[in-house]
Design an enzyme around this catalytic site. Structure first.
Site, PDB file in Angstrom:
ATOM      1  CG  ASP A  40      -0.001  -0.015   2.592  1.00  0.00           C
ATOM      2  OD1 ASP A  40       1.106  -0.029   2.226  1.00  0.00           O
ATOM      3  OD2 ASP A  40      -0.799  -0.016   3.545  1.00  0.00           O
ATOM      4  CD  GLU A  42       0.905   2.260   5.964  1.00  0.00           C
ATOM      5  OE1 GLU A  42       1.278   1.469   6.671  1.00  0.00           O
ATOM      6  OE2 GLU A  42      -0.283   2.945   6.225  1.00  0.00           O
ATOM      7  NE  ARG A 119      10.839  26.531  -3.797  1.00  0.00           N
ATOM      8  CZ  ARG A 119      11.318  25.452  -4.099  1.00  0.00           C
ATOM      9  NH1 ARG A 119      10.963  24.018  -3.837  1.00  0.00           N
ATOM     10  NH2 ARG A 119      11.938  25.223  -5.384  1.00  0.00           N
ATOM     11  CD  GLN A 120       4.571  28.493   3.546  1.00  0.00           C
ATOM     12  OE1 GLN A 120       4.561  28.367   2.398  1.00  0.00           O
ATOM     13  NE2 GLN A 120       4.093  29.448   4.272  1.00  0.00           N
ATOM     14  CG  ASP A 190      17.886  34.876  -7.423  1.00  0.00           C
ATOM     15  OD1 ASP A 190      19.040  34.582  -6.862  1.00  0.00           O
ATOM     16  OD2 ASP A 190      17.055  34.104  -7.429  1.00  0.00           O
ATOM     17  CE  LYS A 213      14.230  34.663  -8.892  1.00  0.00           C
ATOM     18  NZ  LYS A 213      14.481  33.029  -8.555  1.00  0.00           N
ATOM     19  NE  ARG A 215      10.174  32.102  -7.598  1.00  0.00           N
ATOM     20  CZ  ARG A 215      10.120  31.641  -8.585  1.00  0.00           C
ATOM     21  NH1 ARG A 215       9.238  31.325  -9.338  1.00  0.00           N
ATOM     22  NH2 ARG A 215      11.232  30.897  -8.742  1.00  0.00           N
ATOM     23  CG  ASP A 239      19.609  29.748  -8.787  1.00  0.00           C
ATOM     24  OD1 ASP A 239      19.846  30.207  -7.569  1.00  0.00           O
ATOM     25  OD2 ASP A 239      18.618  30.071  -9.194  1.00  0.00           O
TER      26      ASP A 239
HETATM   27  C1  R5P Z   1      15.040  31.083  -5.386  1.00  0.00           C
HETATM   28  O1  R5P Z   1      15.313  31.979  -5.447  1.00  0.00           O
HETATM   29  C2  R5P Z   1      16.020  29.946  -5.883  1.00  0.00           C
HETATM   30  O2  R5P Z   1      17.328  30.051  -5.668  1.00  0.00           O
HETATM   31  C3  R5P Z   1      15.934  29.455  -7.345  1.00  0.00           C
HETATM   32  O3  R5P Z   1      16.074  30.696  -8.235  1.00  0.00           O
HETATM   33  C4  R5P Z   1      14.669  29.192  -7.933  1.00  0.00           C
HETATM   34  O4  R5P Z   1      13.999  28.269  -6.641  1.00  0.00           O
HETATM   35  C5  R5P Z   1      14.497  28.607  -9.171  1.00  0.00           C
HETATM   36  O5  R5P Z   1      13.038  28.301  -9.449  1.00  0.00           O
HETATM   37  P1  R5P Z   1      12.579  28.014 -10.960  1.00  0.00           P
HETATM   38  O6  R5P Z   1      13.707  26.872 -11.544  1.00  0.00           O
HETATM   39  O7  R5P Z   1      11.199  27.527 -10.695  1.00  0.00           O
HETATM   40  O8  R5P Z   1      12.767  29.400 -11.419  1.00  0.00           O
END
Ligand code: R5P
Length: 320
Positions: A40, A42, A119-120, A190, A213, A215, A239
């Site tokens: 299942d 798990e 991220r969060q 960025d 950048k 978003r 990055d």
């Molecule tokens: C965000 O600031 C990270 O450093 C990456 O630039 C970002 O997560 C890249 O995301 P994506 O490929 O969706 O543009």
């Protein structure tokens, strides 16, 4: 660090190759835990009988990722199993002995190649869960130290009351780019990636710049126009992670329109979601990532050396 002992480096079902490579770099032993799925889906984890002595005899390095979600559950089960073995709780219904041994004390080090859910890290709206902080609290339960590779925002671990080593694969990415791409120019897409990308530029000894950048949402970004001296240049955009590829594609278009000869993308964490590779292949000449995400199809750079630096530093700090 020159240790006489061969410490166990353990993995589950996801990062076996990376853990084996890390063990090799350190001159230690790789132990694969039994890690599989019930029908299942798990997860099931067990420290095999022939690894029990090794896991108890020295500090143990657990290589486990928290991405995708399955990785979180497996990491928690691995840490619980290793904690039970190290505290001597070997009770079992088969009655195989010995069932109780001494507690061998602290020494569980978690090495996370990619820390998912970073991220969060803030509650932007009422009612949101601060996912990063929950994942950290769950993982912290049975660990004595943590190593994390190229964490986007180290502040997500601010509340973790355990020693942490933040390590970066930028030196390995720089070496790789120098030998395989030989860029004239490194670009950070960025402001957030400036420190990492400029480190690569310094190591390769080439020109560097960054873009600004904004978003708009998870799939839309805007770059502020900027004049870059890239005429005829081979440029590598560096990055920490590539997800949809949107950031890189936009940056690459800006570079090509300003006369760059070739544009490459390099990152530590190749998430490559939702057709990102196909999209990237239309905008850049090459995509190069580390193996921090085992399933990533562009895992061309080993992150084992970066993790090994973290392991050595942490063990020295903890005096283990
Ligand atoms: C965000 O600031 C990270 O450093 C990456 O630039 C970002 O997560 C890249 O995301 P994506 O490929 O969706 O543009």
């Amino acid at each position: 660090m020159n240790r006489g002992e061969r410490l166990p480096v353990v993995s589950g079902s996801i990062d076996g190759n990376l853990a084996a490579e890390l063990a090799k770099k350190l001159g230690w032993e790789h132990h694969a835990l039994v890690a599989r799925r019930f029908p299942d889906s798990e997860a099931y984890v067990r420290v095999p009988v022939n690894s029990i002595e090794a896991v108890r005899s020295e500090p143990v390095i657990v290589v486990a990722t928290t991405f995708p979600d399955d990785g979180i559950v497996e990491a928690l089960l691995m840490l619980e199993a290793i904690h039970d073995v190290r505290t001597g709780n070997l009770t079992n219904l088969k009655g195989e002995g010995p069932e109780q041994l001494d507690n061998v004390g602290p020494g569980i080090i978690l090495a996370v190649p990619y820390f998912g859910y970073s991220r969060q890290d803030k509650r932007f709206q009422r009612g949101e869960v601060v996912s990063a902080s929950l994942i950290v609290r769950l993982l912290a339960r049975h660990i004595d130290g943590l190593i994390v590779l190229d964490l986007h925002a180290p502040s997500v671990l601010d509340n973790l009351e355990k020693p942490i080593e933040f390590v970066s694969a930028m030196p390995e990415i720089a070496d790789y780019l120098k030998s395989n791409v030989n860029p004239d120019f490194i670009l950070s897409p960025d402001k957030g990636a400036i420190e990492r990308a400029s480190h690569v530029a310094n190591l390769i000894d080439c020109k560097f710049s960054y873009l600004e950048k904004t978003r708009i949402d998870a799939h839309t970004i805007e770059h502020k126009p900027k004049d870059l001296d890239v005429q005829g240049a081979v440029v590598a955009i560096v990055d920490d992670m590539i997800s949809t590829g949107g950031t890189i594609c936009k940056a690459s278009d800006a570079l090509l329109s300003q006369g760059a000869k070739e544009v490459h993308a390099a990152c530590t964490h190749g998430l490559f979601t939702g057709g990102a590779i196909t999209r990237l292949d239309e905008h850049v000449s090459g995509v190069h990532a580390t193996d921090s995400i085992a399933s990533n199809p562009r895992a061309l750079v080993s992150s084992a050396s970066a993790l090994a630096r973290g392991v050595n530093n942490l063990l020295e700090r903890l005096n283990l």
